[in-house]
Enzyme design. Structure first.
Site, mmCIF file in Angstrom:
data_model
loop_
_atom_site.group_PDB
_atom_site.id
_atom_site.type_symbol
_atom_site.label_atom_id
_atom_site.label_comp_id
_atom_site.label_asym_id
_atom_site.label_seq_id
_atom_site.Cartn_x
_atom_site.Cartn_y
_atom_site.Cartn_z
ATOM 1 N N PHE A 211 67.147 90.868 -2.597
ATOM 2 C CA PHE A 211 65.986 90.979 -3.479
ATOM 3 C C PHE A 211 65.414 89.578 -3.663
ATOM 4 O O PHE A 211 66.084 88.687 -4.188
ATOM 5 C CB PHE A 211 66.353 91.560 -4.842
ATOM 6 C CG PHE A 211 65.155 91.739 -5.744
ATOM 7 C CD1 PHE A 211 64.432 92.916 -5.726
ATOM 8 C CD2 PHE A 211 64.739 90.714 -6.584
ATOM 9 C CE1 PHE A 211 63.305 93.077 -6.536
ATOM 10 C CE2 PHE A 211 63.626 90.873 -7.399
ATOM 11 C CZ PHE A 211 62.908 92.055 -7.371
ATOM 12 N N ASP A 320 68.050 81.342 -2.403
ATOM 13 C CA ASP A 320 67.366 81.935 -3.551
ATOM 14 C C ASP A 320 68.339 82.002 -4.727
ATOM 15 O O ASP A 320 69.185 82.884 -4.803
ATOM 16 C CB ASP A 320 66.860 83.328 -3.175
ATOM 17 C CG ASP A 320 66.164 84.049 -4.319
ATOM 18 O OD1 ASP A 320 66.204 83.548 -5.455
ATOM 19 O OD2 ASP A 320 65.599 85.136 -4.079
ATOM 20 N N LYS A 351 64.241 82.499 -13.929
ATOM 21 C CA LYS A 351 65.125 83.131 -14.914
ATOM 22 C C LYS A 351 65.744 82.117 -15.887
ATOM 23 O O LYS A 351 65.046 81.578 -16.724
ATOM 24 C CB LYS A 351 66.180 83.983 -14.208
ATOM 25 C CG LYS A 351 65.580 85.249 -13.564
ATOM 26 C CD LYS A 351 66.646 86.192 -13.104
ATOM 27 C CE LYS A 351 66.059 87.435 -12.449
ATOM 28 N NZ LYS A 351 65.528 88.398 -13.411
ATOM 29 N N THR A 375 46.503 77.745 -9.949
ATOM 30 C CA THR A 375 45.902 77.219 -11.172
ATOM 31 C C THR A 375 46.917 76.497 -12.047
ATOM 32 O O THR A 375 46.715 75.362 -12.461
ATOM 33 C CB THR A 375 45.236 78.347 -11.981
ATOM 34 O OG1 THR A 375 44.188 78.929 -11.203
ATOM 35 C CG2 THR A 375 44.668 77.818 -13.290
#
Length: 496
Positions: A211, A320, A351, A375
């Site tokens: 994931f 990751d 997280k 941005t």
């Protein structure tokens, strides 16, 4: 909320204390005012939560909401819902609260007028960073950078952290192919029409069960649940198998070594297949532990060999750490347990780090502006909070707390796996990043539901697993409470 209000929030239920084993201590020495234990007054969700869920559902799809939370009363390791139920939280907003709820040091960050201005005046960091921004990055993100990393790029969330790491890997790979030559007019023109040579055929290799997020690019590297991917166009990128070990590990050493070899052979095959077809593999993305996919672990030797294969094939290794990073493994970065021969090319995070982003080696810096850009490029207010988190982790020696609490959890779960093997098996974990399997998805969901009735907020992952994701302030006596309530649930299921 005033600190005095936090300090008065103590639900010391004498009834609950009478139900606990005598060796369970009842007050936190890290969070002043934390309850002594869970207290459940109503079914969950309770009447107030149900009313609010119905109200929310009028304006957005709300069927995933478990209950509404009273964040004024939630504190430390305890989440309090709007019906007054107090639950020991070992799920912590899908593993994203480093210090639990309303930590006093975090509340003090908001009392500084300069910090308040940071929250109010959110800048476009790629254009107008505020005074002191480099120093703030140095004292927070760079203070806990993985070994060998001197570069960090901030982002807003885990998905965009991985997306931009992929982009940086693609740019690096194409620059290698150019051999230092400038970008051509043909490349500039063709990329505007989504064709080559400007739009490259490069790929990212991922693993079954992984994931990495839900946005379009990373979704092609996510393979944990069909509901995440259904109806969404996917890229033709290589996928290899992630090891699936037999437990207990000490009883299946040779089988698990063979599993490593099989999966690594698939990685080699995917490199050969895609590179030969001109769909060059620019990077390999992998989680230290496949969290959403079911808390699947792999050995240090697997990761070491994966790094060697990736490097041999001229690709970048993207680790990751969105869910595993931030200290839950007992080290700040879970991949540190693997003793990789060289630093990973990228380490992505979010997280528990409060901000998203990635660390990368210097060769992956973009060579032009606006290529890794948006941005916000993250949020300085989150880095302010992370700066305090890093300070508290060091001051309170929280990584040692995680190690001690993790040992308590693992010892207790291993013991229960012997006494309740029909409901609890395949215990695994590093630090407090723990999980076990049940016999079926229905039985796992029943355990999660009944734990909630006992005042414990947990969560599932994969097909059969219950994952444990407490905050770093989760102490051994919290583990005792969790294990005590879990055993009561297992006994009830056993006799049902």
């Amino acid at each position: 909320m005033a600190l005095s209000r936090l300090n008065t929030f103590t639900t010391k239920s004498s009834l609950f204390r009478q139900q606990l084993p005598q060796n369970v201590k009842c007050l936190s020495n890290l969070i002043l005012g934390e309850p002594s234990g869970p207290s459940v007054k109503t079914p969950i969700p309770g009447p107030k939560s149900k009313e609010m869920i119905a109200e929310l559902n009028n304006i957005q799809f709300a069927n995933t909401v478990i209950y509404f939370t009273d964040y004024n009363k939630s504190i430390g390791n305890y989440i309090v819902d709007v019906d007054g139920n107090v639950l020991l939280d070992v799920y912590t907003q899908i593993s994203s609260l480093p210090l639990g709820y309303n930590h006093p040091d975090m509340l003090k960050v908001l009392q500084d007028p300069d910090n308040q201005r940071t929250f109010i005046n959110r800048p476009s960091l790629g254009l107008f960073p505020g005074q002191g921004w480099p120093q703030k990055l140095t004292s927070s993100l760079m203070a806990v950078a993985p070994k060998g990393h001197t570069q960090v790029t901030t982002m807003a969330c885990g998905s965009c952290s991985n997306e931009n790491a992929y982009k940086a890997a693609f740019m690096w790979y194409r620059n290698k192919q150019r051999g230092g030559a400038p970008i051509t007019e043909e490349e500039n023109n063709s990329c505007m029409m989504n064709v080559g040579p400007g739009s490259t055929p490069f790929t990212i290799m991922s693993f079954k069960g992984s994931f990495h997020g839900r946005t379009i690019g990373v979704l092609s590297t996510t393979h944990s649940k069909a509901i995440h991917k259904l109806d969404i166009p996917a890229l033709d990128w290589p996928i290899a198998s992630f090891p699936r070990y037999k437990y207990p590990l000490e009883d299946h050493i040779e089988e698990n070594k063979a599993e490593d070899r099989k999966c690594l052979a698939e990685v080699e095959e995917q490199f050969e297949k895609y590179n030969k077809a001109g769909k060059f593999v620019a990077g390999v993305v992998i989680e230290p532990i496949q969290a959403e996919g079911g808390d699947n672990h792999a050995s240090p030797e697997f990761f070491q060999e994966l790094q060697r294969i990736t490097k041999k094939n001229g690709a970048a290794l993207i680790v990751d750490e969105v869910q595993t990073g931030g200290g839950a493994s007992g080290k700040y970065w879970c991949h540190e347990h693997f003793h990789l021969p060289e630093p990973a090319d990228f380490v992505t995070f979010s997280k528990k780090m409060l901000t998203g982003g990635y660390y990368s080696l210097p060769e992956f810096r973009p060579q032009q502006g606006y290529r890794i850009f948006n941005t916000w490029m993250g949020d300085p207010s989150k880095v302010l909070l992370l700066d305090k988190v890093v300070e508290v982790i060091k001051r309170d020696n929280l990584l040692s707390v995680v190690q001690a609490s993790g040992k308590k959890l693992m010892d207790g779960l291993m013991d229960m796996s012997k006494r309740y093997p029909q409901h609890l098996k395949n215990v695994r974990g590093i630090g407090t990043f723990c999980a076990f399997d049940s016999s079926s998805v229905e039985k796992r969901d029943e355990i999660v539901a009944k734990l909630k009735e006992k005042g414990v907020q947990s969560g599932g992952c994969g097909d059969l697993s219950l994952r444990i994701r407490p905050a770093l302030v989760f102490q051994p006596y919290h583990a005792d409470i969790f294990l005590h309530q879990l055993e009561k649930v297992l006994k009830k299921i056993k006799t049902a």
